[in-house]
Design a protein around this motif. Structure first.
Motif, PDB file in Angstrom:
ATOM      1  N   SER A 172      95.552 -68.540   6.826  1.00  0.00           N
ATOM      2  CA  SER A 172      97.011 -68.604   6.689  1.00  0.00           C
ATOM      3  C   SER A 172      97.474 -68.997   5.296  1.00  0.00           C
ATOM      4  N   SER A 173      96.556 -69.193   4.354  1.00  0.00           N
ATOM      5  CA  SER A 173      96.972 -69.648   3.030  1.00  0.00           C
ATOM      6  C   SER A 173      95.896 -69.324   2.003  1.00  0.00           C
ATOM      7  N   SER A 174      96.287 -69.353   0.731  1.00  0.00           N
ATOM      8  CA  SER A 174      95.340 -69.125  -0.360  1.00  0.00           C
ATOM      9  C   SER A 174      95.870 -69.762  -1.638  1.00  0.00           C
ATOM     10  N   ILE A 175      94.938 -70.120  -2.523  1.00  0.00           N
ATOM     11  CA  ILE A 175      95.265 -70.560  -3.881  1.00  0.00           C
ATOM     12  C   ILE A 175      95.121 -69.348  -4.787  1.00  0.00           C
ATOM     13  N   LEU A 176      96.219 -68.960  -5.459  1.00  0.00           N
ATOM     14  CA  LEU A 176      96.209 -67.728  -6.233  1.00  0.00           C
ATOM     15  C   LEU A 176      96.481 -67.932  -7.716  1.00  0.00           C
ATOM     16  N   ASN A 177      97.006 -69.101  -8.125  1.00  0.00           N
ATOM     17  CA  ASN A 177      97.221 -69.273  -9.559  1.00  0.00           C
ATOM     18  C   ASN A 177      95.906 -69.258 -10.339  1.00  0.00           C
ATOM     19  N   THR A 178      94.793 -69.391  -9.624  1.00  0.00           N
ATOM     20  CA  THR A 178      93.468 -69.312 -10.231  1.00  0.00           C
ATOM     21  C   THR A 178      93.030 -67.876 -10.520  1.00  0.00           C
ATOM     22  N   THR A 179      93.821 -66.889 -10.079  1.00  0.00           N
ATOM     23  CA  THR A 179      93.477 -65.489 -10.352  1.00  0.00           C
ATOM     24  C   THR A 179      94.051 -65.006 -11.673  1.00  0.00           C
ATOM     25  N   GLN A 180      94.961 -65.749 -12.260  1.00  0.00           N
ATOM     26  CA  GLN A 180      95.697 -65.291 -13.433  1.00  0.00           C
ATOM     27  C   GLN A 180      95.400 -66.158 -14.653  1.00  0.00           C
ATOM     28  N   GLY A 181      95.425 -65.555 -15.854  1.00  0.00           N
ATOM     29  CA  GLY A 181      95.258 -66.334 -17.076  1.00  0.00           C
ATOM     30  C   GLY A 181      94.586 -65.534 -18.178  1.00  0.00           C
ATOM     31  N   GLU A 182      94.729 -66.015 -19.414  1.00  0.00           N
ATOM     32  CA  GLU A 182      94.142 -65.337 -20.568  1.00  0.00           C
ATOM     33  C   GLU A 182      92.621 -65.343 -20.529  1.00  0.00           C
ATOM     34  N   PHE A 183      92.039 -66.251 -19.738  1.00  0.00           N
ATOM     35  CA  PHE A 183      90.579 -66.300 -19.613  1.00  0.00           C
ATOM     36  C   PHE A 183      89.995 -64.991 -19.094  1.00  0.00           C
TER      37      PHE A 183
ATOM     38  N   VAL B 211      98.064 -74.568  -6.376  1.00  0.00           N
ATOM     39  CA  VAL B 211      99.121 -74.336  -5.389  1.00  0.00           C
ATOM     40  C   VAL B 211      98.544 -73.516  -4.242  1.00  0.00           C
ATOM     41  N   ASN B 212      98.502 -74.109  -3.054  1.00  0.00           N
ATOM     42  CA  ASN B 212      98.038 -73.382  -1.866  1.00  0.00           C
ATOM     43  C   ASN B 212      99.251 -72.770  -1.175  1.00  0.00           C
ATOM     44  N   LEU B 213      99.377 -71.462  -1.294  1.00  0.00           N
ATOM     45  CA  LEU B 213     100.568 -70.762  -0.813  1.00  0.00           C
ATOM     46  C   LEU B 213     100.398 -70.292   0.629  1.00  0.00           C
ATOM     47  N   PRO B 214     101.481 -70.311   1.419  1.00  0.00           N
ATOM     48  CA  PRO B 214     101.430 -69.674   2.747  1.00  0.00           C
ATOM     49  C   PRO B 214     101.251 -68.169   2.583  1.00  0.00           C
TER      50      PRO B 214
ATOM     51  N   ALA C 117     105.715 -50.946   3.392  1.00  0.00           N
ATOM     52  CA  ALA C 117     104.492 -51.232   4.151  1.00  0.00           C
ATOM     53  C   ALA C 117     104.634 -52.510   4.965  1.00  0.00           C
ATOM     54  N   GLU C 118     105.261 -53.520   4.389  1.00  0.00           N
ATOM     55  CA  GLU C 118     105.450 -54.793   5.106  1.00  0.00           C
ATOM     56  C   GLU C 118     106.313 -54.602   6.346  1.00  0.00           C
ATOM     57  N   TYR C 119     107.299 -53.731   6.251  1.00  0.00           N
ATOM     58  CA  TYR C 119     108.141 -53.466   7.417  1.00  0.00           C
ATOM     59  C   TYR C 119     107.442 -52.521   8.405  1.00  0.00           C
ATOM     60  N   ALA C 120     106.613 -51.622   7.882  1.00  0.00           N
ATOM     61  CA  ALA C 120     105.930 -50.669   8.761  1.00  0.00           C
ATOM     62  C   ALA C 120     104.922 -51.342   9.668  1.00  0.00           C
ATOM     63  N   ILE C 121     104.222 -52.364   9.156  1.00  0.00           N
ATOM     64  CA  ILE C 121     103.200 -53.003   9.980  1.00  0.00           C
ATOM     65  C   ILE C 121     103.637 -54.375  10.500  1.00  0.00           C
ATOM     66  N   GLY C 122     104.716 -54.928   9.960  1.00  0.00           N
ATOM     67  CA  GLY C 122     105.235 -56.202  10.446  1.00  0.00           C
ATOM     68  C   GLY C 122     104.559 -57.385   9.792  1.00  0.00           C
ATOM     69  N   VAL C 123     105.070 -57.803   8.636  1.00  0.00           N
ATOM     70  CA  VAL C 123     104.467 -58.893   7.867  1.00  0.00           C
ATOM     71  C   VAL C 123     105.401 -60.092   7.872  1.00  0.00           C
ATOM     72  N   CYS C 124     104.863 -61.263   8.168  1.00  0.00           N
ATOM     73  CA  CYS C 124     105.635 -62.506   8.079  1.00  0.00           C
ATOM     74  C   CYS C 124     105.293 -63.203   6.770  1.00  0.00           C
ATOM     75  N   GLY C 125     106.276 -63.917   6.210  1.00  0.00           N
ATOM     76  CA  GLY C 125     106.045 -64.600   4.949  1.00  0.00           C
ATOM     77  C   GLY C 125     107.215 -65.484   4.574  1.00  0.00           C
ATOM     78  N   PRO C 126     107.047 -66.306   3.542  1.00  0.00           N
ATOM     79  CA  PRO C 126     108.082 -67.284   3.169  1.00  0.00           C
ATOM     80  C   PRO C 126     109.283 -66.624   2.490  1.00  0.00           C
TER      81      PRO C 126
ATOM     82  N   LEU D  20     107.381 -69.821  -3.209  1.00  0.00           N
ATOM     83  CA  LEU D  20     106.190 -69.739  -2.368  1.00  0.00           C
ATOM     84  C   LEU D  20     105.693 -68.306  -2.204  1.00  0.00           C
ATOM     85  N   GLN D  21     106.317 -67.364  -2.915  1.00  0.00           N
ATOM     86  CA  GLN D  21     105.942 -65.957  -2.797  1.00  0.00           C
ATOM     87  C   GLN D  21     105.005 -65.549  -3.938  1.00  0.00           C
ATOM     88  N   TRP D  22     104.300 -64.455  -3.715  1.00  0.00           N
ATOM     89  CA  TRP D  22     103.377 -63.920  -4.706  1.00  0.00           C
ATOM     90  C   TRP D  22     103.600 -62.412  -4.799  1.00  0.00           C
ATOM     91  N   PRO D  23     103.619 -61.847  -5.993  1.00  0.00           N
ATOM     92  CA  PRO D  23     103.372 -62.444  -7.305  1.00  0.00           C
ATOM     93  C   PRO D  23     104.538 -63.303  -7.776  1.00  0.00           C
TER      94      PRO D  23
END
Length: 547
Positions: A349-360, A199-202, A149-158, A163-166
């Motif tokens: 252009s960026s997001s904080i995502l470590n706040t989405t994960q955890g035992e909570f 962590v604010n990821l690109p 999908a990333e190649y089909a629509i053309g996605v840029c990233g680190p 700096l990648q997710w997940p």
């Protein structure tokens, strides 16, 4: 060869999901007919509409897209009544006031282009945390489709794995293009977040970073991705339509599908649509894809009751229209003591995502945090005018508000809950078709997160940025990530589609995209929708080629 009333593959909807499947089928030598409820327009027309908007409408993303009577947008009021097209109820009704235009190309005309993947943990919510559902397959199954999908629509990233997710999830290929650099505002936000252990990821983005891709030019930072990229550096499905036609696909605009017709052995044998003159037409095919987003798709299925399907097509489980999801959003409008200067580069252009994960997550939901990077000049100008200022005082206040204000956003992970449900309203639209009605409650799982976790953290982020004033939205808002209304699962008794997004009840009907998603995580849904589209496309091609 496709005609205006028949093809091997009939695709309802011309957004990213429909276009990816259509092109995949055409490349395999199949005939394809696509139907779109709304009009087909040129990019220059949308851009010109935007340029000519008065200042008070510049912040209304849908203003450059005038709705047609036969294809109203969600907040459209008909000339003869006061009710909007989308009917809403429930304790958090406002949180499901979605935003999408019914034009050829769909919501990708005005999306931000963000392409976060969900995590392996997001797909095992029931197993790991005792809430929600588990997907019917693992992240490892989905990963190759994410990459395609990333190649089909053309996605840029680190390229840096840190700096990648997940995190700790291997990629089968690097991003097609490198990342877009941060502007000064996002750089400052990244530094502030780090002070709080965040962590604010690109963000991976479906826009071209410094190079041309698929004939589209590189992003030049126009910063009006909402409501339209004027140069098509950002992917939108409208850019795929000419390519689909060049490969032999046919596209019918202003064709509002209102019925899926079944026949022998409960196979789908046709779809019926109204044109802009309220005339009905019928289209036949071998395989059918309903890909008109997570609201319109279940609506069409519920409209299509017949003797074999008394609850609607694909609905023997009574799950069509249930489990409606979106990330309930809270927004903080912030005034700062010194300039932040958002507006350099794309609107996000960026997001904080470590706040989405955890035992909570066994108690309350995780969430994505972001600083919006849209330029604040129009917002500052309107706000300054409302203060009644003139002359130099007005000029100074516009400059201050443009530089020293920001918008912080938190988007909470939803759960698939059967009572969050789309049904057919008794109210009807211009064509006489029942409007969609949605009951929505974000649940205590989200409310507890806002109380104990996300709002306190939002306030800390604002304080670290130097906030002198913070206004947090008093209710949950929509994020426009529509999911869940045709939920996927292995058990036909509790789900609508199988692992290939094929309807359990109809062997030749596919319902791919956001509606099929089992859970949504805390991130934007589009790249997951695109990955599911390609997975469904493989199954469709195999079925049509080999039976």
């Amino acid at each position: 060869m496709a005609t205006d009333d028949s093809a091997d593959l009939v695709v309802v909807g011309t957004g990213v999901v429909g276009c990816l499947i259509a092109e995949q089928a055409l490349d395999a030598g199949l005939s394809v007919l696509m139907l779109e409820a709304g009009p087909r327009v040129d990019r220059w027309r949308i851009v010109e509409n935007y340029r000519n908007l008065p200042p008070n409408l510049r912040t209304h993303w849908d203003a450059p897209y005038p709705p047609r009577p036969w294809a109203p947008h969600l907040e459209t009021r008909t000339p003869h009544e006061q009710e909007e097209y989308l009917q809403l109820e429930g304790p958090n009704a406002r949180a499901y006031m979605q935003g999408y235009v019914r034009y050829a190309g769909g919501a990708t005309w005005h999306w931000a282009g963000i392409c976060w993947r969900i995590t392996p943990e997001d797909m095992r919510m029931k197993s790991l945390y005792g809430v929600g559902r588990d997907w019917a397959f693992s992240y490892d199954v989905l990963e190759p489709y994410y990459t395609r999908a990333e190649y089909a629509i053309g996605v840029c990233g680190p390229s840096d794995p840190a700096l990648q997710w997940p995190p700790n999830a291997k990629r089968s290929r690097p991003y097609p293009m490198g990342p877009i650099p941060f502007g000064p505002g996002e750089q400052r936000f990244t530094e502030v977040a780090a002070k709080l252990g965040l962590v604010n990821l690109p963000a991976p983005q479906a826009r071209n970073s410094g190079v041309s891709y698929q004939g589209r030019p590189p992003c030049c930072g126009n910063n009006n991705c909402f409501p339209v990229c004027p140069i098509a550096a950002k992917y939108d499905a409208a850019t795929a339509l000419p390519r689909i036609e060049s490969k032999g696909g046919r596209i019918l605009a202003n064709a509002v599908v209102y019925k899926v017709e079944t026949g022998e052995k409960n196979a789908v044998q046709a779809v019926h649509y109204f044109d802009s003159d309220k005339q009905s037409h019928k289209v036949t095919g071998k395989v059918f894809v309903i890909a008109c987003n997570g609201i319109e798709t279940p609506k069409v299925l519920l409209l299509s009751k017949d003797e074999r399907n008394p609850n609607g097509v694909a609905n023997s489980s009574d799950q069509v229209g249930r489990n409606m999801m979106d990330q309930p959003k809270l927004v903080a409008e912030v005034e700062l003591s010194e300039p932040l200067w958002t507006g350099v580069g794309p609107v996000q252009s960026s997001s904080i995502l470590n706040t989405t994960q955890g035992e909570f997550r066994s108690r309350y939901t995780g969430a994505m945090f972001r600083m919006e990077n849209a330029a604040r000049s129009a917002i500052g100008g309107v706000a300054a005018l409302k203060k009644g200022l003139v002359g130099k005082a007005l000029d100074a206040e516009i400059r201050r508000l443009s530089a020293c204000t920001a918008k912080l956003t938190v988007e909470h992970e939803p759960l698939p809950l059967p009572y969050n449900r789309l049904t057919l309203s008794s109210k009807k639209d211009w064509l006489g078709i029942n409007k969609p009605n949605i009951y929505y409650d974000v649940s205590d799982y989200v409310r507890l997160s806002a109380k104990e976790y996300t709002v306190p953290l939002l306030k800390r982020l604002a304080a670290e940025l130097g906030a002198t004033k913070v206004d947090i939205s008093p209710e949950f808002l929509n994020s426009d990530h529509i999911m869940g209304g045709c939920i996927m699962g292995a058990d036909p008794a509790t789900s609508v589609v199988d692992v290939d997004c094929r309807a359990h009840d109809h062997h030749n009907l596919f319902l791919p995209g956001g509606a099929a998603m089992t859970t949504g995580g805390g991130v934007n849904s589009t790249i997951t929708m695109a990955a599911l589209a390609l997975k469904a496309g493989d199954a469709i091609v195999a079925q049509l080629k080999h039976g």
